[in-house]
Design an enzyme around this catalytic site. Structure first.
Site, PDB file in Angstrom:
ATOM      1  N   HIS A   1       0.827  -1.206   0.000  1.00 20.84           N
ATOM      2  CA  HIS A   1       0.000   0.000   0.000  1.00 20.84           C
ATOM      3  C   HIS A   1       0.860   1.254   0.000  1.00 20.84           C
ATOM      4  O   HIS A   1       1.875   1.340   0.676  1.00 20.84           O
ATOM      5  CB  HIS A   1      -0.929   0.009   1.217  1.00 20.84           C
ATOM      6  CG  HIS A   1      -0.228  -0.173   2.527  1.00 20.84           C
ATOM      7  ND1 HIS A   1       0.469   0.830   3.143  1.00 20.84           N
ATOM      8  CD2 HIS A   1      -0.121  -1.253   3.334  1.00 20.84           C
ATOM      9  CE1 HIS A   1       0.970   0.391   4.274  1.00 20.84           C
ATOM     10  NE2 HIS A   1       0.628  -0.882   4.412  1.00 20.84           N
TER      11      HIS A   1
ATOM     12  N   HIS B   1     -10.328  -7.368   5.464  1.00 23.73           N
ATOM     13  CA  HIS B   1      -9.411  -6.376   6.021  1.00 23.73           C
ATOM     14  C   HIS B   1      -9.870  -5.988   7.414  1.00 23.73           C
ATOM     15  O   HIS B   1     -11.062  -5.806   7.667  1.00 23.73           O
ATOM     16  CB  HIS B   1      -9.380  -5.141   5.123  1.00 23.73           C
ATOM     17  CG  HIS B   1      -8.553  -4.018   5.668  1.00 23.73           C
ATOM     18  ND1 HIS B   1      -9.119  -2.905   6.252  1.00 23.73           N
ATOM     19  CD2 HIS B   1      -7.213  -3.842   5.731  1.00 23.73           C
ATOM     20  CE1 HIS B   1      -8.155  -2.080   6.633  1.00 23.73           C
ATOM     21  NE2 HIS B   1      -6.999  -2.632   6.329  1.00 23.73           N
TER      22      HIS B   1
END
Length: 403
Positions: free
Chosen positions: A191, A293
């Site tokens: 990310h 997540h």
């Protein structure tokens, strides 16, 4: 049964501090806030005295306003009609544009609380309403960016770890693989900021192939769905994504075009249990695994994920940060017990948990935005940190893409 009101509970979650462990509830003086993570919980009240609890993510401070805007729409509705209420909320918000994670976050917390109410009213856990259990325990994975922490997690029975960041990823993975050996799975989250370009992501994923990673997560900006095709063609390694999307419509392209091997909807902003069950079914049809997540979420969303993962055939595992903040275990009753790298599926009616309202009130929100990394992290090319670029080509390429 009718909905009579919705109350929200916004709190500042303490910043991770792996060097500090306490057993008593923490005060702000004991645990200063270095981060901007917020947890937003809500409770839906009914005229029969049954209350449901839920959790929302996707910019919690803003989501709280969305919940207050939605509340008049829900007063008087029968809370057991979860699909009807979900559709009503979606149509009501349609005029604001495409549903994103703020709208998804608001609907998530409400939907989660409705399922909690439904389970309590029938005297059964939520997983029973989702088709029953396939498994009694849910495997978890945790985060480790150092060999020391990875070995501590291994000693605790955790069999999968994930490291993160775009600074020096190949050497980090090589170090972790050498430390834990071959009997532990390793994933990496790439990310941003800054996100890699598709060309750089392809090169990096190929460089990571020898380490037999469990998956490579979010290698490119989430909007660049087409870029996943390039990565898929470039290397043979499992890809994971989806935490920043909301609803079946947000996850649809990743799943239908089979651009990922693991789909990762966020349990606090994907649209609720109603949507998570549908996302799981879409993924199952494409032989895609589901690993929700949970990296920035509080403990109520974790409970919701346990019920979902107990009931779907393509459940992989749950992300869990059980040691990020000591206050986490005081936020909820009961706190889930982790043993040998897994958590038992709750058996109490509804979700099987509640928040400690007094504890939550001790931590009022102080902010909910920040630049994610510091200049010293090395995520940006030298001299470019002040530009705060969203996507960036990596310099010093020979060094970056080799162990």
């Amino acid at each position: 049964m009718k909905i009579t009101g919705i109350r929200t509970f916004l709190m500042q979650a303490g910043a991770p501090d792996v060097g500090k462990r306490q057993t008593a509830p923490l005060s702000k003086a004991e645990q200063p806030f270095a981060g901007t993570r917020n947890w937003l919980f809500l409770k839906i009240e009914t005229d029969e005295g049954i209350t449901g609890v839920g959790e929302c993510s996707g910019w919690p401070r803003v989501v709280e306003t969305a919940i207050k805007d939605l509340t008049p729409l829900l007063i008087g509705e029968d809370p057991v009609h979860t699909e009807k209420i979900w559709q009503k909320m979606a149509v009501a918000m349609m005029g604001h544009g495409m549903l994103g994670t703020v709208g998804g976050g608001a609907m998530t917390g409400i939907d989660m609380a409705l399922w909690d109410i439904k389970g309590k009213s029938l005297g059964v856990p939520v997983w029973m309403l989702l088709g029953g259990k396939l498994r009694d325990r849910i495997p978890i994975y945790s985060h480790a960016n150092t060999a020391e922490l990875a070995l501590k997690l291994k000693d605790r029975g955790i069999k999968t770890i994930k490291c993160g960041g775009v600074a020096d990823p190949v050497r980090k993975v090589a170090m972790l693989r050498e430390a834990v050996g071959d009997d532990m799975d390793i994933a990496i989250d790439l990310h941003g900021p800054p996100w890699l370009t598709p060309a750089d992501a392809c090169r990096l994923v190929r460089a990571l192939e020898p380490y037999e990673l469990f998956w490579v997560e979010d290698p490119i900006a989430p909007e660049n769905v087409d870029g996943y095709r390039r990565i898929r063609d470039a290397a043979h390694i499992p890809l994971a994504a989806g935490e920043r999307m909301a609803t079946i419509f947000g996850e649809r392209q990743l799943i239908e075009e089979e651009l990922v091997d693991i789909i990762q909807p966020d349990t606090g902003r994907a649209g609720g249990i109603t949507q998570m069950k549908k996302i799981a079914a879409m993924a199952e049809a494409h032989h895609i695994q589901m690993a929700p997540h949970s990296g920035s979420l509080g403990p109520v969303a974790e409970y919701a994920a346990l019920h979902l993962l107990a009931s779907i055939p393509n459940a992989l595992m749950l992300e869990r940060l059980d040691d990020d903040w000591e206050g986490r275990k005081h936020t909820i009753v009961p706190h889930p017990i982790q043993q040998d790298g897994s958590i038992a599926v709750p058996d109490a009616p509804g979700l099987g948990c509640d928040i400690d309202e007094e504890f939550v009130a001790r931590f009022p929100s102080e902010g909910n935005l920040a630049i994610p990394v510091t200049e010293s992290s090395g995520s940006y090319n030298p001299g470019t940190y002040g530009e705060h670029l969203y996507v960036q080509t990596r310099l010093s390429r020979r060094s970056y893409f080799n162990p």
